[in-house]
Design a protein around this motif. Structure first.
Motif, short mmCIF file in Angstrom:
data_model
loop_
_atom_site.label_atom_id
_atom_site.label_comp_id
_atom_site.label_asym_id
_atom_site.label_seq_id
_atom_site.Cartn_x
_atom_site.Cartn_y
_atom_site.Cartn_z
N SER A 13 0.84 -1.34 -0.02
CA SER A 13 0.04 0.11 0.04
C SER A 13 0.97 1.31 0.08
CB SER A 13 -0.93 -0.13 1.29
OG SER A 13 -0.11 0.21 2.26
N PRO A 14 0.46 2.34 -0.92
CA PRO A 14 1.08 3.36 -0.65
C PRO A 14 1.58 4.08 0.59
CG PRO A 14 -0.50 3.58 -2.21
CD PRO A 14 -0.69 2.40 -1.24
N GLU A 15 0.57 3.90 1.63
CA GLU A 15 1.02 4.33 2.97
C GLU A 15 2.19 3.77 3.69
OE1 GLU A 15 -2.20 3.24 2.33
OE2 GLU A 15 -2.99 5.11 1.65
N ALA A 72 5.43 4.42 1.69
CA ALA A 72 6.05 5.92 2.17
C ALA A 72 6.78 5.80 3.41
CB ALA A 72 4.86 6.85 2.08
N LYS A 73 5.91 5.22 4.46
CA LYS A 73 6.32 5.10 5.66
C LYS A 73 7.90 4.56 6.17
CE LYS A 73 5.39 2.94 10.55
NZ LYS A 73 4.53 1.95 11.05
N TYR A 74 8.15 3.51 5.10
CA TYR A 74 9.42 2.83 5.18
C TYR A 74 10.45 3.25 4.19
CZ TYR A 74 7.36 -0.04 8.75
OH TYR A 74 6.76 -0.70 9.90
N SER A 75 9.88 4.28 3.46
CA SER A 75 10.71 5.05 2.40
C SER A 75 11.25 3.93 1.27
CB SER A 75 12.10 5.77 2.87
OG SER A 75 11.52 6.82 3.56
N ILE A 76 10.30 3.00 0.86
CA ILE A 76 10.58 2.27 -0.16
C ILE A 76 10.23 2.56 -1.45
CG2 ILE A 76 10.01 -0.27 -0.81
CD1 ILE A 76 9.77 -0.77 2.23
N ASP A 77 11.05 2.25 -2.35
CA ASP A 77 10.80 2.45 -3.89
C ASP A 77 9.86 1.35 -4.34
OD1 ASP A 77 10.66 2.80 -6.54
OD2 ASP A 77 12.67 2.89 -6.91
#
Length: 197
Positions: A158-160, A163-168
């Motif tokens: 999921s995008p959230e 983003a939380k873990y700074s994953i591409d």
């Protein structure tokens, strides 16, 4: 010197005969073959037990040496993704502003510890590793483990969460070993997802 050699030879012969001999009923034909087979099987069993102990000892020493400082800085969190227990391994901070890789890992169904491996992968590859604790047989039957892995993977992607873990999102992989490899293949097939690392 000769007497010592003779005494040693006689002692070893008696010890071997004592090890091989077992009392058998008179009706058995060729009792020495049965005694030799029995001695061979007992020896094999003892060797296997000792080899197992040796392997456990080597594995224990490896784990201790790795915990002694080979993987510093990896942050480990036990949380849930969509109600499924997961362990998240985050590499040490670095490369601010850059997105990291992500790895969803499904362990094998047997007994084993994957903690060390996941810590090393996270640290050496600058990767956020998520190990899924899916429910195992015999407590859970198919398709429960698959559904656990699929739910955790969907949550992870999921995008959230990315983003939380700074994953591409373009650098996320799914992996597993043994039963976990089968689950990884099934999850990828279900999602029709392009994964690259």
């Amino acid at each position: 010197m000769r007497l010592l050699s003779l005494l040693l030879t006689v002692s070893l012969t008696l010890a071997l005969a004592y090890y091989i001999y077992i009392p058998l009923p008179d009706a058995i034909q060729q009792p020495w073959k049965l005694m030799m087979l029995n001695a061979y099987l007992r020896t094999s069993q003892s060797f296997t037990k000792n080899l197992d102990l040796f392997c456990y000892f080597v594995r224990f020493k490896t784990v201790i040496s790795i915990y002694a400082g080979a993987v510093p800085g990896v942050k480990v969190s036990d949380i849930t993704f969509a109600g499924i227990p997961v362990r998240v391994y985050e590499p040490p901070a670095g490369g601010e502003g850059h997105l990291r890789r992500g790895l969803m890992y499904f362990h094998g169904g047997g007994w084993g510890s994957y903690d060390i491996t996941n810590r090393m992968v996270s640290d050496e590859l600058n990767t956020v590793v998520v190990s899924v604790e899916y429910r195992l047989y015999p407590d859970a039957h198919f398709p429960v483990p698959y559904l656990d892995c699929l739910a955790a993977a969907k949550h992870f992607l999921s995008p959230e969460v990315l983003a939380k873990y700074s994953i591409d999102p373009d650098r996320v992989a799914v992996a597993g070993d043994s039963a976990g490899g089968n689950l990884a293949a099934a999850v990828i097939t279900q999602g029709n997802t392009k994964c690259s690392f």
